[in-house]
Every structure is written in structure tokens, then in C-alpha cells.
Design a protein around this motif. Structure first.
Motif, PDB file in Angstrom:
ATOM      1  N   THR A 125     -18.033  -4.018   2.336  1.00  0.00           N
ATOM      2  CA  THR A 125     -16.947  -3.677   1.417  1.00  0.00           C
ATOM      3  C   THR A 125     -16.795  -2.177   1.281  1.00  0.00           C
ATOM      4  OG1 THR A 125     -17.306  -5.723   0.162  1.00  0.00           O
ATOM      5  CG2 THR A 125     -16.076  -3.966  -0.930  1.00  0.00           C
ATOM      6  N   ALA A 126     -17.894  -1.472   1.077  1.00  0.00           N
ATOM      7  CA  ALA A 126     -17.833  -0.016   0.942  1.00  0.00           C
ATOM      8  C   ALA A 126     -17.285   0.632   2.212  1.00  0.00           C
ATOM      9  CB  ALA A 126     -19.221   0.535   0.616  1.00  0.00           C
ATOM     10  N   ALA A 127     -17.714   0.133   3.374  1.00  0.00           N
ATOM     11  CA  ALA A 127     -17.231   0.699   4.632  1.00  0.00           C
ATOM     12  C   ALA A 127     -15.730   0.491   4.809  1.00  0.00           C
ATOM     13  CB  ALA A 127     -17.998   0.078   5.801  1.00  0.00           C
ATOM     14  N   ARG A 128     -15.245  -0.685   4.460  1.00  0.00           N
ATOM     15  CA  ARG A 128     -13.815  -0.973   4.618  1.00  0.00           C
ATOM     16  C   ARG A 128     -12.976  -0.155   3.656  1.00  0.00           C
ATOM     17  NH1 ARG A 128     -11.670  -6.851   4.951  1.00  0.00           N
ATOM     18  NH2 ARG A 128      -9.841  -5.558   5.252  1.00  0.00           N
ATOM     19  N   VAL A 129     -13.418  -0.045   2.411  1.00  0.00           N
ATOM     20  CA  VAL A 129     -12.650   0.741   1.437  1.00  0.00           C
ATOM     21  C   VAL A 129     -12.640   2.213   1.845  1.00  0.00           C
ATOM     22  CG1 VAL A 129     -12.504   1.484  -0.967  1.00  0.00           C
ATOM     23  CG2 VAL A 129     -13.092  -0.883  -0.430  1.00  0.00           C
ATOM     24  N   ALA A 130     -13.775   2.707   2.326  1.00  0.00           N
ATOM     25  CA  ALA A 130     -13.830   4.090   2.789  1.00  0.00           C
ATOM     26  C   ALA A 130     -12.897   4.303   3.972  1.00  0.00           C
ATOM     27  CB  ALA A 130     -15.264   4.453   3.173  1.00  0.00           C
ATOM     28  N   ARG A 131     -12.792   3.315   4.840  1.00  0.00           N
ATOM     29  CA  ARG A 131     -11.881   3.408   5.995  1.00  0.00           C
ATOM     30  C   ARG A 131     -10.437   3.488   5.525  1.00  0.00           C
ATOM     31  NH1 ARG A 131      -8.950   4.263   9.485  1.00  0.00           N
ATOM     32  NH2 ARG A 131      -8.768   3.359  11.574  1.00  0.00           N
ATOM     33  N   VAL A 132     -10.077   2.682   4.542  1.00  0.00           N
ATOM     34  CA  VAL A 132      -8.715   2.732   4.006  1.00  0.00           C
ATOM     35  C   VAL A 132      -8.458   4.053   3.305  1.00  0.00           C
ATOM     36  CG1 VAL A 132      -7.138   1.684   2.322  1.00  0.00           C
ATOM     37  CG2 VAL A 132      -8.528   0.230   3.784  1.00  0.00           C
ATOM     38  N   LEU A 133      -9.446   4.512   2.547  1.00  0.00           N
ATOM     39  CA  LEU A 133      -9.284   5.746   1.788  1.00  0.00           C
ATOM     40  C   LEU A 133      -9.092   6.954   2.695  1.00  0.00           C
ATOM     41  CD1 LEU A 133      -9.404   7.131  -1.023  1.00  0.00           C
ATOM     42  CD2 LEU A 133     -11.856   7.369  -0.670  1.00  0.00           C
ATOM     43  N   GLY A 134      -9.854   7.027   3.763  1.00  0.00           N
ATOM     44  CA  GLY A 134      -9.791   8.189   4.626  1.00  0.00           C
ATOM     45  C   GLY A 134      -8.799   8.083   5.755  1.00  0.00           C
ATOM     46  N   GLY A 135      -8.124   6.946   5.880  1.00  0.00           N
ATOM     47  CA  GLY A 135      -7.211   6.750   7.003  1.00  0.00           C
ATOM     48  C   GLY A 135      -5.766   6.671   6.607  1.00  0.00           C
ATOM     49  N   PHE A 136      -5.099   5.756   7.267  1.00  0.00           N
ATOM     50  CA  PHE A 136      -3.649   5.675   7.188  1.00  0.00           C
ATOM     51  C   PHE A 136      -3.260   4.261   6.826  1.00  0.00           C
ATOM     52  CE2 PHE A 136       0.638   5.650   8.336  1.00  0.00           C
ATOM     53  CZ  PHE A 136       0.889   4.831   9.405  1.00  0.00           C
ATOM     54  N   LEU A 137      -2.523   4.111   5.716  1.00  0.00           N
ATOM     55  CA  LEU A 137      -2.094   2.793   5.267  1.00  0.00           C
ATOM     56  C   LEU A 137      -0.762   2.455   5.918  1.00  0.00           C
ATOM     57  CD1 LEU A 137      -2.954   3.050   1.466  1.00  0.00           C
ATOM     58  CD2 LEU A 137      -4.232   1.909   3.260  1.00  0.00           C
ATOM     59  N   PRO A 138      -0.702   1.465   6.796  1.00  0.00           N
ATOM     60  CA  PRO A 138       0.490   1.239   7.599  1.00  0.00           C
ATOM     61  C   PRO A 138       1.626   0.536   6.877  1.00  0.00           C
ATOM     62  CG  PRO A 138      -1.172  -0.373   8.134  1.00  0.00           C
ATOM     63  CD  PRO A 138      -1.807   0.572   7.168  1.00  0.00           C
ATOM     64  N   PHE A 139       1.401   0.015   5.687  1.00  0.00           N
ATOM     65  CA  PHE A 139       2.435  -0.799   5.073  1.00  0.00           C
ATOM     66  C   PHE A 139       3.273  -0.062   4.030  1.00  0.00           C
ATOM     67  CE2 PHE A 139      -0.985  -3.710   6.364  1.00  0.00           C
ATOM     68  CZ  PHE A 139      -0.282  -4.381   7.347  1.00  0.00           C
ATOM     69  N   GLY A 140       2.994   1.217   3.785  1.00  0.00           N
ATOM     70  CA  GLY A 140       3.833   1.966   2.858  1.00  0.00           C
ATOM     71  C   GLY A 140       5.050   2.506   3.594  1.00  0.00           C
ATOM     72  N   VAL A 141       6.215   1.930   3.396  1.00  0.00           N
ATOM     73  CA  VAL A 141       7.382   2.270   4.212  1.00  0.00           C
ATOM     74  C   VAL A 141       8.524   2.834   3.377  1.00  0.00           C
ATOM     75  CG1 VAL A 141       6.874   0.569   5.996  1.00  0.00           C
ATOM     76  CG2 VAL A 141       8.200  -0.126   4.001  1.00  0.00           C
ATOM     77  N   ASN A 142       8.236   3.334   2.196  1.00  0.00           N
ATOM     78  CA  ASN A 142       9.281   3.910   1.373  1.00  0.00           C
ATOM     79  C   ASN A 142       9.618   5.325   1.847  1.00  0.00           C
ATOM     80  OD1 ASN A 142       9.303   1.639  -0.273  1.00  0.00           O
ATOM     81  ND2 ASN A 142       7.668   2.448  -1.567  1.00  0.00           N
ATOM     82  N   ASP A 143      10.902   5.682   1.747  1.00  0.00           N
ATOM     83  CA  ASP A 143      11.366   7.048   2.018  1.00  0.00           C
ATOM     84  C   ASP A 143      10.984   7.532   3.408  1.00  0.00           C
ATOM     85  OD1 ASP A 143      12.349   7.150  -0.618  1.00  0.00           O
ATOM     86  OD2 ASP A 143      10.378   7.766  -1.352  1.00  0.00           O
ATOM     87  N   LEU A 144      11.181   6.677   4.422  1.00  0.00           N
ATOM     88  CA  LEU A 144      10.883   7.057   5.794  1.00  0.00           C
ATOM     89  C   LEU A 144      12.177   7.160   6.593  1.00  0.00           C
ATOM     90  CD1 LEU A 144       7.831   4.747   6.608  1.00  0.00           C
ATOM     91  CD2 LEU A 144       7.783   7.122   5.890  1.00  0.00           C
ATOM     92  N   THR A 145      12.176   8.042   7.582  1.00  0.00           N
ATOM     93  CA  THR A 145      13.309   8.146   8.491  1.00  0.00           C
ATOM     94  C   THR A 145      13.298   6.941   9.427  1.00  0.00           C
ATOM     95  OG1 THR A 145      12.055   9.349  10.167  1.00  0.00           O
ATOM     96  CG2 THR A 145      13.066  10.650   8.394  1.00  0.00           C
ATOM     97  N   PRO A 146      14.431   6.677  10.134  1.00  0.00           N
ATOM     98  CA  PRO A 146      14.438   5.559  11.094  1.00  0.00           C
ATOM     99  C   PRO A 146      13.341   5.663  12.142  1.00  0.00           C
ATOM    100  CG  PRO A 146      16.669   6.261  10.624  1.00  0.00           C
ATOM    101  CD  PRO A 146      15.762   7.248   9.941  1.00  0.00           C
ATOM    102  N   ALA A 147      13.104   6.881  12.644  1.00  0.00           N
ATOM    103  CA  ALA A 147      12.044   7.043  13.642  1.00  0.00           C
ATOM    104  C   ALA A 147      10.677   6.713  13.052  1.00  0.00           C
ATOM    105  CB  ALA A 147      12.045   8.474  14.182  1.00  0.00           C
ATOM    106  N   GLU A 148      10.444   7.157  11.812  1.00  0.00           N
ATOM    107  CA  GLU A 148       9.170   6.865  11.162  1.00  0.00           C
ATOM    108  C   GLU A 148       9.026   5.370  10.885  1.00  0.00           C
ATOM    109  OE1 GLU A 148       8.218  10.954   8.685  1.00  0.00           O
ATOM    110  OE2 GLU A 148       9.650   9.506   7.859  1.00  0.00           O
ATOM    111  N   ARG A 149      10.141   4.725  10.534  1.00  0.00           N
ATOM    112  CA  ARG A 149      10.094   3.276  10.307  1.00  0.00           C
ATOM    113  C   ARG A 149       9.729   2.542  11.596  1.00  0.00           C
ATOM    114  NH1 ARG A 149      12.219   1.407   5.517  1.00  0.00           N
ATOM    115  NH2 ARG A 149      13.302   2.948   4.254  1.00  0.00           N
ATOM    116  N   HIS A 150      10.282   3.021  12.727  1.00  0.00           N
ATOM    117  CA  HIS A 150       9.967   2.395  14.010  1.00  0.00           C
ATOM    118  C   HIS A 150       8.489   2.553  14.331  1.00  0.00           C
ATOM    119  CE1 HIS A 150       9.577   2.365  18.462  1.00  0.00           C
ATOM    120  NE2 HIS A 150      10.377   1.319  18.345  1.00  0.00           N
TER     121      HIS A 150
END
Length: 245
Positions: A125-150
Motif C-alpha cells: 500500500t505504501a509503495a503504491r501510494v508513493a508511486r501515485v504521489l510522485g508520478g502522473f495521474l492519468p485520469f485528470g482531464v480538466n482544462d486540457l488542450t485537444p493534443a493533451e487530451r489525445h
């Protein structure tokens, strides 16, 4: 390093997650220290009892998790309230998962061989949460350009495929690879494509009429366990204490 910290850790909305992770790890370390002192009969700490009933720390853990979880939902991702509820949630989760084996087996197996599962779940659990915290969350798609959405869509598709590989790895009796494979590329496909462990649901179903495949799976599982089980058990004993049986 400073840029990475600013971009990933201090990004708006991530501070509560950082506080939750820190309090989760600290709660687990402290409660393991206290329980080991109680077990050794050292220090001022004693088991908590009420009317002759041993109150396990999973009980206050559940209470804190409920308060912290609902409070975090109500307070949003910013402000002092969000930080406080994140800490409460992290502490509660640490107390609950430290007794994960007790909840799983519905028995007091804290210092038994089955109790090792609690330590394993906390580390994963700690390893997975640390991975999310230090990385990139792929499902936040608000306020993105079309290229970024792609680009984000490609990442979502990759995560989905990785999740399916993780399910296959889980069916093949490889829960650790399945858990890490959800977020770490190439781990889940590697576990999914290799032979299943002999006791897994996949092996029981697919190797039932394939004695050669079952024999290979048994040899590979035995070699893997001989190579890694000793190291894993020593780490678990160092972190969580030696089991009594």
C-alpha cells in the motif's frame, strides 16, 4: 530535484495525499514498535481491555478511517480541514492494515505465520501510494488542450490494458506483481505471460490436463521460493517482528 518536488509533490491537491501517506507509514511504524514492546514486556505499554475484552487497534483505526474519509470528501482537496482529515485517514488506515490478517482470518493471528500478510499489505500500500504521489495521474482531464487530451487518452488506454494484465497475473497466483503492475509498466505483462503458480486458479483450470505444464510450473515455483522466500521473510521479521508459529 526541486523542480520535481514542486511539480509532483507540491502540486495543488497533492498535499493531503502526502500527509495521508506520511501519517500512514508513521502510524504503522509506531504501532509495530508499541506491540513489540508489549510482547517483550518492556516499557509502560499494555494491551487495551474493556470488560475483559481485548480491544485491538483495528477498532480505533476503523473509526479514524471513517472520520477522515468522510471529512476529506466534505472538505475538498485544499485548506486546513483537508490536511487534518488526511492525517486522520492515514493514521486510521495504518492501524487497520497493521491488523489486516486479523480481519482476513477473523482470528487473532497477529504474531502467527498468517500475520505476515499484514506487513506485506502495508508495504504494498505504501509503495503504491508513493508511486501515485510522485508520478502522473492519468485520469485528470480538466482544462486540457485537444493534443493533451489525445495524449492523456493514450495513457488511460495503457493503464486499462495494464489493469487487465494485472488481473491475469492475479489469476496466475502472483498478487504482488498484480498490485505493482497496475501502476508500474511491464510488471503486470511479465507476470501474466509467465507460467502460473501451481496453486493458482489459472493452474487448476488450465493445467488440469497438461501434466508437463503443471510439472514445469511446480519446478519454477519451487526455484523462485527457494531464491526469494528467505530474503522476504527476513525483511518481514525485521519490520514486523518474529512470528510465534
Amino acid at each position: 530535484m526541486g523542480h520535481w518536488w514542486q511539480r509532483n509533490i507540491l502540486e495543488p491537491g497533492k498535499l493531503p495525499l502526502l500527509l495521508a501517506l506520511a501519517s500512514f507509514v508513521l502510524a504503522f511504524v509506531l504501532v509495530r514498535l508499541v506491540t513489540r514492546l508489549i510482547r517483550a514486556g518492556r516499557g509502560p505499554f499494555r494491551n487495551v481491555t474493556a470488560g475483559g475484552l481485548h480491544v485491538h487497534h483495528v477498532v480505533p483505526g476503523v473509526v479514524l478511517t471513517v472520520i477522515g474519509g468522510f471529512g476529506a470528501v466534505a472538505s475538498g482537496q485544499r485548506g486546513v480541514g483537508a490536511a487534518v482529515f488526511a492525517v486522520l485517514f492515514g493514521i486510521g488506515a495504518g492501524l487497520v492494515l497493521d491488523e489486516f490478517a486479523l480481519v482476513l482470518y477473523l482470528d487473532d493471528v497477529y504474531w502467527s505465520e498468517q500475520g505476515r500478510k499484514s506487513v506485506e499489505v502495508v508495504v504494498l500500500t505504501a509503495a503504491r501510494v508513493a508511486r501515485v504521489l510522485g508520478g502522473f495521474l492519468p485520469f485528470g482531464v480538466n482544462d486540457l488542450t485537444p493534443a493533451e487530451r489525445h495524449d492523456r487518452g493514450l495513457v488511460v488506454a495503457n493503464v486499462t490494458a495494464n489493469f487487465l494484465f494485472s488481473l491475469l497475473a492475479l489469476a496466475k497466483g502472483k498478487p504482488r506483481m498484480a498490485v505493482f503492475g497496475v501502476l508500474v509498466p511491464f510488471v503486470a505483462p511479465f507476470g501474466a505471460l509467465r507460467l502460473a503458480r501451481p496453486s493458482s486458479p489459472w493452474a487448476r483450470r488450465c493445467y488440469r490436463n497438461r501434466p508437463r505444464a503443471r510439472a514445469r510450473a511446480e519446478r519454477r515455483a519451487a526455484a523462485h521460493d527457494a531464491r526469494w522466500d528467505g530474503l522476504r521473510r527476513r525483511f518481514q521479521d525485521w519490520l514486523g517482528g518474529f512470528p510465534t508459529s
